[in-house]
Design a protein around this motif. Structure first.
Motif, PDB file in Angstrom:
ATOM      1  N   SER A   1     -74.667  57.206  59.970  1.00 12.34           N
ATOM      2  CA  SER A   1     -75.088  55.833  60.261  1.00 12.34           C
ATOM      3  C   SER A   1     -75.324  55.582  61.748  1.00 12.34           C
ATOM      4  CB  SER A   1     -74.051  54.839  59.738  1.00 12.34           C
ATOM      5  OG  SER A   1     -72.805  55.000  60.409  1.00 12.34           O
TER       6      SER A   1
ATOM      7  N   SER B   1     -70.517  57.033  49.843  1.00 14.05           N
ATOM      8  CA  SER B   1     -71.308  57.094  48.619  1.00 14.05           C
ATOM      9  C   SER B   1     -72.790  56.936  48.929  1.00 14.05           C
ATOM     10  CB  SER B   1     -70.844  56.008  47.650  1.00 14.05           C
ATOM     11  OG  SER B   1     -71.641  55.988  46.483  1.00 14.05           O
ATOM     12  N   ARG B   2     -73.121  55.997  49.792  1.00 11.67           N
ATOM     13  CA  ARG B   2     -74.521  55.731  50.143  1.00 11.67           C
ATOM     14  C   ARG B   2     -75.200  56.946  50.734  1.00 11.67           C
ATOM     15  NH1 ARG B   2     -76.335  52.027  55.302  1.00 11.67           N
ATOM     16  NH2 ARG B   2     -78.561  52.547  55.234  1.00 11.67           N
TER      17      ARG B   2
ATOM     18  N   GLU C   1     -68.070  52.852  50.512  1.00  9.18           N
ATOM     19  CA  GLU C   1     -69.465  52.535  50.195  1.00  9.18           C
ATOM     20  C   GLU C   1     -70.417  53.387  51.022  1.00  9.18           C
ATOM     21  OE1 GLU C   1     -73.335  50.994  50.824  1.00  9.18           O
ATOM     22  OE2 GLU C   1     -71.770  50.766  52.369  1.00  9.18           O
ATOM     23  N   GLN C   2     -70.088  53.585  52.305  1.00  5.11           N
ATOM     24  CA  GLN C   2     -70.940  54.386  53.181  1.00  5.11           C
ATOM     25  C   GLN C   2     -70.975  55.853  52.768  1.00  5.11           C
ATOM     26  OE1 GLN C   2     -72.572  53.261  56.661  1.00  5.11           O
ATOM     27  NE2 GLN C   2     -72.837  51.844  54.943  1.00  5.11           N
TER      28      GLN C   2
END
Length: 412
Positions: free
Chosen positions: A119, A158-159, A155-156
């Protein structure tokens, strides 16, 4: 009553060879808290034998009650972790709390704290982010279970395809370690800081830490005439090299000890944490626990862990930071006390014992899955997919002989 099968554990002790960064702090405190939890419960002590395996030359300061600490191997650093630790851990479930583990090992649980190499790649060197991206992708596919430190990080991960959400457990950090340290005010005196009249922040040049927005904010006429005190490794020259000159009222404290950091936090007007993303955000919670107001950006896991007890300012808006700092400076003693009391109440939920209990739930779930697997297949752990989950009988638990660990370390 049927006794649960023995489920040996091994802990990746590489964190004992590194400086105590946020990630290594988590590993240290989590191992200590989990050890205390197991040691005080006979059922758990019998079911979960194990050892912390640490590389040569690393610290031996864990002071554990149940798990032994063993120095083994010949290599150090990532070479030790990738080329020796897998064999040294044998049939045990290997627990890794520092972002990495032997990449091709399946009998492992690995805590990946964030997905920031994906990210915020500009925060890391090409070599670092390339290795971490590769390693995390492989670990995510091979490990028996992934852990992380917030729902945001889950969540990250997984994303970015590191693991499916259902395969990732969340174990929040604790913050009560700050109360173990006796406050040291020496750094406050050395830097000639006035109580309640400086903004405290990390000295870090990584892009996602976003310290430059504080430089702009402190130059604003809206900000109070407080000093900006930065603690950590980055120097004024480091920021200048990036085209982010610090304002004239910036003080660089450099590396500080835990007792000195407690002193800085307890005397600060506020802690500013303007990150564009964070997997957890331990410094804001440490500050809140010590009665220091916090201003944070509403990004990453910060709203999740700080809740309503921090002030928030947009990471891209220096004027918002100046106004937030000014609002804290304008608080009466009573308003400040009420704000700090609410924050202290909020962070009481973040204890390392609570983290250890959550870790125990994850480990017992894996152990239970293994028992069910063996009951259905009627097989031993060797030669079946049950071996990924790592259970063994007492007679099979030969690895935990000290002489066997020593032999393995010599033979790698």
């Amino acid at each position: 009553m049927t006794q649960s099968p023995v489920y040996p554990l091994a802990f990746n002790g590489r964190f004992l060879s590194a400086k105590l960064s946020g990630v290594h702090r988590v590993a240290l405190e989590l191992v200590r808290a989990f050890d205390a939890l197991v040691a005080e419960t006979p059922r758990l002590a019998m079911r979960f034998p194990g050892r912390v395996i640490r590389p040569p030359g690393s610290r031996d300061d864990l002071e554990l009650r149940h798990f032994e600490v063993v120095e083994a191997g010949r290599l150090t650093g990532q070479a030790w972790e990738q080329f020796e630790l897998n064999k040294l851990a044998g049939d045990a479930m290997l627990l890794n709390f520092g972002n990495l583990s032997p990449v091709f090992r399946s009998r492992s649980v690995t805590m990946i704290h964030d997905a920031q190499v994906f990210s915020s790649p500009q925060s890391y060197s090409l070599a670092f982010r390339s290795w971490y991206k590769f390693a995390h992708m492989i670990i995510g596919r091979r490990a028996a279970r992934l852990l992380t430190v917030s729902e945001f990080s889950k969540e990250q991960l997984s994303r970015f395809g590191i693991g499916a959400a259902d395969d990732i457990g969340v174990v929040y950090n604790g913050v009560d370690h700050v109360f173990k340290e006796v406050r040291d005010n020496s750094i406050v005196r050395e830097l000639d800081l006035r109580h309640g009249e400086y903004v405290l922040a990390l000295s870090n040049t990584q892009a996602h830490k976003n310290i430059s927005v504080l430089f702009e904010a402190m130059r604003s006429p809206r900000a109070p005439s407080w000093k900006l005190v930065l603690f950590g490794s980055a120097t004024a020259e480091d920021f200048l090299a990036l085209g982010a000159p610090p304002p004239s009222n910036t003080v660089f404290a450099g590396h500080v000890t835990d007792p000195q950091l407690r002193g800085l936090m307890e005397h600060a007007g506020c802690l500013a944490f303007p990150s564009r993303t964070e997997g957890f955000g331990l410094p804001p919670l440490e500050a809140m626990a010590l009665g220091c107001p916090v201003i944070a950006s509403p990004f990453g896991a910060l709203p999740e862990v700080c809740g309503n007890d921090a002030l928030y300012a947009d990471a891209t808006d220096a004027s918002a930071w100046a106004e937030a700092i000014a609002s804290i400076a304008a608080m009466t003693d009573e308003e400040r006390a009420l704000k700090c009391d609410a924050a202290r109440s909020h962070v009481r939920q973040y204890t390392w014992r609570t983290s250890a209990k959550r870790l125990l739930e994850e480990i017992e779930s894996l152990a239970g899955q293994n028992a069910q697997c063996e009951a259905v297949e009627g097989q031993t752990t060797h030669g079946s997919h049950c071996s990924v989950l790592g259970a063994t009988s007492v007679n099979e638990n030969k690895l935990w002989d000290l002489s066997e660990v020593s032999r393995l370390s010599r033979s790698v």
